[in-house]
Enzyme design. Structure first.
Site, mmCIF file in Angstrom:
data_model
loop_
_atom_site.group_PDB
_atom_site.id
_atom_site.type_symbol
_atom_site.label_atom_id
_atom_site.label_comp_id
_atom_site.label_asym_id
_atom_site.label_seq_id
_atom_site.Cartn_x
_atom_site.Cartn_y
_atom_site.Cartn_z
ATOM 1 N N LYS A 76 0.812 -1.231 0.000
ATOM 2 C CA LYS A 76 0.000 0.000 0.000
ATOM 3 C C LYS A 76 0.843 1.278 0.000
ATOM 4 O O LYS A 76 0.379 2.320 -0.441
ATOM 5 C CB LYS A 76 -0.948 0.015 1.205
ATOM 6 C CG LYS A 76 -2.078 -0.976 1.096
ATOM 7 C CD LYS A 76 -3.037 -0.852 2.257
ATOM 8 C CE LYS A 76 -4.123 -1.911 2.171
ATOM 9 N NZ LYS A 76 -5.152 -1.749 3.196
ATOM 10 N N ASP A 112 -9.917 2.912 2.204
ATOM 11 C CA ASP A 112 -9.974 2.319 3.552
ATOM 12 C C ASP A 112 -10.523 3.333 4.561
ATOM 13 O O ASP A 112 -11.194 2.949 5.529
ATOM 14 C CB ASP A 112 -8.572 1.894 4.013
ATOM 15 C CG ASP A 112 -8.098 0.624 3.337
ATOM 16 O OD1 ASP A 112 -8.932 -0.188 2.925
ATOM 17 O OD2 ASP A 112 -6.863 0.452 3.234
#
Ligand code: ATR
Length: 285
Positions: A76, A112
């Site tokens: 990420k 997220d």
């Protein structure tokens, strides 16, 4: 074999998830159920990518004309320098979980944050001006901090094994009061007396491994305990449940981050009920 698997055509748009590992991911089933429900000629595939191959994998998104990808652990952060642009949120969090291919220009976003915020709403959490305890200070904790800041949290205590990482996380966000603490603080009743939310962002407690002692009984009776892990009953959640506290795992966050990514790629509203049902079915597989 279902009709869905036979429907690949010359025009099928491809999205996927890059990470290591990805075989356990529930995202393919969730997204493919959504594509089927909306009659979209799209497919979502797992794409295992080793750390050394991240630059080539990002280039392949362009070269192969993928509509986008999700990015998961441990890439990420590593994908950031290889993208063409970042949303302000992805830049603030310092992590990308969704890449959108805009005619060859790769935009990195972080859904997220939305996923966690939506999960909190789903749990009915009222957090404005309140105190939250965040356990861990890695990439997942950064997304949680961004969501809590946006939700108007009043104070956040970051408890982490490595003090320097907690301090760095505290510096990254403005707005709420930020305190850092060692994991031993999880046993300090004075720190827990007014918490409205405790979030475990670490992988500790997965499969019966030890979780640092946490004085659940010192938290208010309605304090919500959320573990970002999904599909496992963790020691953290078990302890909270035994003490009668409300709990939630990472499933709702997974659902809502996926729904936002779905919309970014397809421009369509995500069929939440279909996606939630697909996740539930998978859980019982
Ligand atoms: P992610 O991006 O999934 O958050 P990460 O960046 O590796 O993953 O962060 C993992 C978190 O779990 C960190 O807060 C880490 O603590 P440190 O900052 O001290 O490394 C925490 N963690 C992992 N294993 C741990 C362990 N055995 N004991 C205590 N904390 C642990």
């Amino acid at each position: 074999m279902t009709a869905r698997q036979l429907r690949i055509s010359g025009r099928t748009r491809v999205v996927g998830i890059i990470g290591d590992p990805v075989a356990h991911s529930r995202s393919p089933v969730m997204h493919n159920a959504a594509f089927t429900a909306l009659g979209l000629d799209w497919v979502y595939v797992p794409l295992p990518v080793a750390a050394d191959d991240v630059p080539a994998a990002v280039a392949a998104v362009r070269a192969l004309g993928l509509a986008g990808v999700n990015v998961t652990v441990p890439h990420k952060e590593a994908v950031l320098p290889h993208l063409d642009a970042l949303t302000p949120l992805a830049r603030q969090v310092g992590a990308v979980n969704t890449v959108v291919n805009q005619d060859g220009r790769l935009l990195g976003d972080n859904t997220d944050v939305h996923g966690f915020a939506a999960a909190l709403r789903q749990h009915g959490a009222r957090l404005r001006g309140r105190h939250a305890l965040v356990i861990g200070a890695g990439g997942a904790a950064r997304a949680v901090l961004a969501a809590l800041s946006a939700a108007g949290i009043g104070r956040v205590t970051i408890a982490n094994r490595t003090a320097a990482r907690a301090a760095a996380l505290a510096r990254r966000f403005r707005g709420p009061r930020r305190d850092v603490a060692p994991l031993a603080a999880l046993q300090d009743p004075a720190r827990l007396a007014d918490v409205a939310l405790v979030v475990n962002t670490t992988s500790l407690g997965l499969y019966d491994t030890a979780f640092p002692p946490l004085a659940v009984a010192a938290t208010p009776a309605r304090c919500l305990f959320v573990d970002l892990l999904y599909g496992r009953d963790t020691a953290f959640l078990r302890a909270a449940r035994r003490a009668g506290r409300p709990t939630g795992d990472g499933s709702e966050m997974l659902l809502h981050q996926g729904a936002r990514a779905f919309t970014l790629w397809t421009g369509r509203r995500a069929p939440l009920a279909v996606m939630r049902a697909a996740l539930r079915r998978q859980k019982s597989d």
